[in-house]
Design an enzyme around this catalytic site. Structure first.
Site, PDB file in Angstrom:
ATOM      1  N   GLU A 240       4.612  40.131  -6.581  1.00 14.66           N
ATOM      2  CA  GLU A 240       3.280  39.834  -7.114  1.00 14.66           C
ATOM      3  C   GLU A 240       2.461  41.121  -7.167  1.00 14.66           C
ATOM      4  OE1 GLU A 240       0.584  36.522  -5.461  1.00 14.66           O
ATOM      5  OE2 GLU A 240      -0.189  38.360  -4.545  1.00 14.66           O
TER       6      GLU A 240
ATOM      7  N   ARG B 109       0.811  -1.211   0.000  1.00 17.88           N
ATOM      8  CA  ARG B 109       0.000   0.000   0.000  1.00 17.88           C
ATOM      9  C   ARG B 109       0.848   1.266   0.000  1.00 17.88           C
ATOM     10  NH1 ARG B 109      -3.159   1.836  -2.637  1.00 17.88           N
ATOM     11  NH2 ARG B 109      -4.142  -0.208  -2.515  1.00 17.88           N
TER      12      ARG B 109
ATOM     13  N   LYS C 295       2.070  25.124  -3.054  1.00 16.56           N
ATOM     14  CA  LYS C 295       0.830  24.477  -2.616  1.00 16.56           C
ATOM     15  C   LYS C 295       0.977  22.960  -2.754  1.00 16.56           C
ATOM     16  CE  LYS C 295      -1.942  28.507  -3.815  1.00 16.56           C
ATOM     17  NZ  LYS C 295      -2.987  29.086  -4.693  1.00 16.56           N
TER      18      LYS C 295
ATOM     19  N   LYS D 105       4.430  39.130  -1.831  1.00 10.00           N
ATOM     20  CA  LYS D 105       3.062  38.923  -2.288  1.00 10.00           C
ATOM     21  C   LYS D 105       2.154  40.022  -1.740  1.00 10.00           C
ATOM     22  CE  LYS D 105       1.777  34.558  -2.488  1.00 10.00           C
ATOM     23  NZ  LYS D 105       1.843  34.236  -3.931  1.00 10.00           N
TER      24      LYS D 105
ATOM     25  N   ASP E 176      -1.035  38.423 -11.012  1.00  9.73           N
ATOM     26  CA  ASP E 176      -1.903  37.483 -10.301  1.00  9.73           C
ATOM     27  C   ASP E 176      -3.374  37.735 -10.603  1.00  9.73           C
ATOM     28  OD1 ASP E 176      -2.361  35.363  -8.419  1.00  9.73           O
ATOM     29  OD2 ASP E 176      -3.030  36.873  -6.980  1.00  9.73           O
TER      30      ASP E 176
END
Length: 285
Positions: free
Chosen positions: A199, A98, A133, A165, A220
């Site tokens: 960004e 597994r 992410k 950002k 963005d």
């Protein structure tokens, strides 16, 4: 990036989680001396990733197991293809099954999704990149899978590059500092080998950012028209990256706006694991 030591460390954690006190089913039903062979088969087409991770699951479970990989990471396979053969103590094969499948199915899913994005922008000269992410603890694995699919990696961690950002800019604005001033201040504190990316989410932010001498500017969640306008404003003074709500259905149109890079979190956070199976037979059966 994906070293043998890192593979062993993560796979061992997974094995310990799955059988902290042994595999009581196999130890109850399967005699210790039983030997078996298992074949890893593809039940759908895709791009292979995680072959060495798959092998590590069996090697770390019992050094007496033998794994023969028939394909390498990055190879395309068709439905029904044999990807690997594993031989050794039946208990070990059942215990590692597994974990080996989980890794290989997940990583092959990432590689296959990435290849679809790369194929979608073929001929535009645009590079497809991942984001941070990723699944916690599995970043190196998933980043490797993106490479197997023909994609490129963004910064690996917060330690690798400066990337300001929207929340960073909000803090600076609240302190009364302009974007240009903030970039210049950051540049003065960095070594010459460290790049700066900023960004932006509006066209009017582009010129102040460029004035600060950034290396990369991320547009963005821009519309296609604003992406084209943004590329024209940047005028090759920085690498232009597009990001935000990038899907397989939209990525070609985004690429055709003239950006250099398209980054997508979907490559790692929204993929489906591929359907791979491990079919086992006893020796002499």
């Amino acid at each position: 990036m994906l070293t043998d030591s890192h593979i062993d460390r993560v796979v061992q954690l997974a094995l310990d989680e799955d059988a902290p006190w042994g595999d009581i089913t196999s130890e109850t039903f399967i005699p210790a001396e039983t030997q078996a062979t298992a074949v890893l088969n593809a039940r759908e087409p895709g791009i292979l990733a995680g072959a060495e991770v798959f092998a590590a699951a069996f090697r770390l479970t019992d050094a007496a197991t033998s794994v023969d990989l028939h394909m390498a990471d990055g190879d395309h396979f068709t439905s029904g293809a044999t990807l690997a053969t594993v031989s050794g103590p039946a208990r070990a094969l059942l215990r590692a099954e597994r974990i080996g499948l989980n890794f290989c199915q997940r990583l092959s899913g990432v590689a296959t999704a990435t290849r679809a994005f790369v194929d979608a922008v073929h001929g535009t000269g645009v590079h497809i990149a991942d984001t941070r992410k990723t699944t916690p603890g599995l970043r190196a694995f998933e980043r490797h899978a993106v490479q197997c699919g023909g994609g490129r990696n963004h910064r690996f961690s917060l330690s690798d590059a400066v990337m300001a950002k929207d929340n960073h800019l909000a803090v600076l604005t609240a302190r009364g500092m302009s974007i240009t001033e903030a970039i210049n201040t950051a540049r003065s504190r960095l070594g010459h080998t460290t790049s700066i990316e900023v960004e932006v989410d509006r066209l009017d932010q582009i010129e102040p950012v460029i004035a600060g001498g950034v290396d990369i500017i991320m547009l963005d969640n821009f519309t296609l028209d604003d992406l084209r306008a943004g590329v024209e404003l940047v005028a090759r003074r920085a690498v232009v990256e597009a990001s935000g709500n990038v899907t397989l259905a939209t990525v070609r149109a985004i690429a055709e706006t003239g950006v250099d890079v398209i980054s997508s979190g979907a490559l790692t956070h929204s993929v489906r694991s591929l359907d791979l199976g491990l079919d086992m037979a006893l020796h002499g059966a």
